[in-house]
Motif scaffolding. Structure first.
Motif, PDB file in Angstrom:
ATOM      1  N   HIS A 164      -2.468  -3.699  -0.030  1.00 20.35           N
ATOM      2  CA  HIS A 164      -1.278  -1.865   0.457  1.00 20.35           C
ATOM      3  C   HIS A 164      -2.440  -0.417   0.482  1.00 20.35           C
ATOM      4  O   HIS A 164      -1.603   0.387   0.273  1.00 20.35           O
ATOM      5  CB  HIS A 164      -0.413  -2.507  -0.848  1.00 20.35           C
ATOM      6  N   LEU A 180       7.535   7.371  -6.118  1.00 26.61           N
ATOM      7  CA  LEU A 180       8.534   8.358  -5.713  1.00 26.61           C
ATOM      8  C   LEU A 180       7.884   9.418  -5.198  1.00 26.61           C
ATOM      9  O   LEU A 180       7.280   9.688  -3.733  1.00 26.61           O
ATOM     10  CB  LEU A 180       9.553   8.287  -5.125  1.00 26.61           C
ATOM     11  N   THR A 207       4.482  10.568  -5.615  1.00 30.84           N
ATOM     12  CA  THR A 207       3.414  10.347  -5.291  1.00 30.84           C
ATOM     13  C   THR A 207       3.359   9.944  -3.981  1.00 30.84           C
ATOM     14  O   THR A 207       2.645  10.494  -2.888  1.00 30.84           O
ATOM     15  CB  THR A 207       2.388   9.288  -6.491  1.00 30.84           C
ATOM     16  N   TYR A 208       4.286   8.693  -3.608  1.00 32.09           N
ATOM     17  CA  TYR A 208       4.585   8.020  -2.353  1.00 32.09           C
ATOM     18  C   TYR A 208       4.271   9.186  -0.999  1.00 32.09           C
ATOM     19  O   TYR A 208       4.526   9.479   0.115  1.00 32.09           O
ATOM     20  CB  TYR A 208       5.505   7.294  -2.197  1.00 32.09           C
ATOM     21  N   ALA A 209       5.520  10.506  -2.001  1.00 31.46           N
ATOM     22  CA  ALA A 209       6.062  11.079  -0.829  1.00 31.46           C
ATOM     23  C   ALA A 209       4.823  12.251  -0.353  1.00 31.46           C
ATOM     24  O   ALA A 209       5.220  12.576   0.677  1.00 31.46           O
ATOM     25  CB  ALA A 209       7.374  11.520  -1.051  1.00 31.46           C
ATOM     26  N   SER A 262      -1.596   9.769   0.318  1.00 32.83           N
ATOM     27  CA  SER A 262      -2.259   8.906   1.082  1.00 32.83           C
ATOM     28  C   SER A 262      -2.467   7.847   0.742  1.00 32.83           C
ATOM     29  O   SER A 262      -3.877   8.052   0.897  1.00 32.83           O
ATOM     30  CB  SER A 262      -1.980   9.677   2.726  1.00 32.83           C
ATOM     31  N   ASP A 304       1.065   1.888   0.629  1.00 32.80           N
ATOM     32  CA  ASP A 304       2.367   1.495   1.252  1.00 32.80           C
ATOM     33  C   ASP A 304       3.184   1.574   0.273  1.00 32.80           C
ATOM     34  O   ASP A 304       3.044   1.703  -1.025  1.00 32.80           O
ATOM     35  CB  ASP A 304       2.252   1.211   2.848  1.00 32.80           C
ATOM     36  N   ILE A 305       4.589   2.238   0.511  1.00 35.54           N
ATOM     37  CA  ILE A 305       6.281   1.890   0.153  1.00 35.54           C
ATOM     38  C   ILE A 305       5.983   0.867  -0.921  1.00 35.54           C
ATOM     39  O   ILE A 305       6.266   0.729  -1.654  1.00 35.54           O
ATOM     40  CB  ILE A 305       7.093   2.179   0.860  1.00 35.54           C
ATOM     41  N   THR A 306       5.339  -0.563  -0.044  1.00 39.23           N
ATOM     42  CA  THR A 306       5.918  -1.897  -0.586  1.00 39.23           C
ATOM     43  C   THR A 306       5.218  -1.607  -1.878  1.00 39.23           C
ATOM     44  O   THR A 306       5.791  -1.945  -3.506  1.00 39.23           O
ATOM     45  CB  THR A 306       5.307  -2.885   0.026  1.00 39.23           C
ATOM     46  N   HIS A 328       4.212   1.046  -3.796  1.00 42.06           N
ATOM     47  CA  HIS A 328       4.511   1.494  -4.993  1.00 42.06           C
ATOM     48  C   HIS A 328       5.919   0.726  -5.357  1.00 42.06           C
ATOM     49  O   HIS A 328       6.028   1.045  -6.791  1.00 42.06           O
ATOM     50  CB  HIS A 328       4.771   3.200  -4.267  1.00 42.06           C
ATOM     51  N   LEU A 329       6.629   0.360  -4.403  1.00 41.94           N
ATOM     52  CA  LEU A 329       7.629  -0.042  -5.426  1.00 41.94           C
ATOM     53  C   LEU A 329       7.339  -0.920  -6.463  1.00 41.94           C
ATOM     54  O   LEU A 329       7.796  -1.494  -7.537  1.00 41.94           O
ATOM     55  CB  LEU A 329       8.744  -1.178  -4.301  1.00 41.94           C
TER      56      LEU A 329
END
Length: 139
Positions: A36, A96, A98-100, A103, A106-108, A110-111
């Motif tokens: 990921h 979140l 960091t995700y925003a 790069s 991916d969001i998966t 991060h969650l």
């Protein structure tokens, strides 16, 4: 700030953070996070001395915050709750952001990282609470 309870909780939490962190991120989830990763920014060989120092600093801060938050009432459940809130702050709040802005994963990822952080810091909080409970002055 430099009580026996605080210093012992800091020491034990530092050791647990170091080895549990290695088990989680260094062994158990490596393949998942590799799949990921968008941009691999990992060092070939991590600086274990800096990781240990960071764990020591984080444990000292967590122990001090826990001491103020608990107000003399210590239990594993309360410690886990304290740590889980810290994990939510780091995993969801900072994760979140960091995700925003980066790069990296991916969001998966991060969650999943957020869930791991909540559990990881919950365990650290429970350990800190246990040390405070065991070293509290007897009335």
């Amino acid at each position: 700030m430099f009580s026996k309870s605080n210093l012992l909780a800091t020491l034990v939490a530092t050791i647990v953070m170091f080895f549990l962190g290695y088990l989680i991120w260094g062994i158990a989830t490596v393949d998942f996070f590799t799949e990921h990763t968008i941009v691999n920014a990992m060092k070939e060989v991590p600086d274990l001395g800096i990781i240990a120092l960071a764990n020591l600093i984080a444990s000292f801060i967590l122990s001090n915050l826990y001491s103020k938050w608990a107000r003399g009432h210590h239990s594993l459940g309360q410690g886990f709750e304290f740590g889980a809130w810290i994990g939510a702050l780091i995993g969801l709040g900072m994760g979140l952001i960091t995700y925003a802005t980066v790069s990296w994963m991916d969001i998966t990822a991060h969650l999943v990282e957020a869930i791991i952080d909540i559990i990881f810091y919950g365990i650290i909080g429970a350990i800190i609470a246990l040390i405070y409970k065991k070293t509290a002055a007897k009335e």
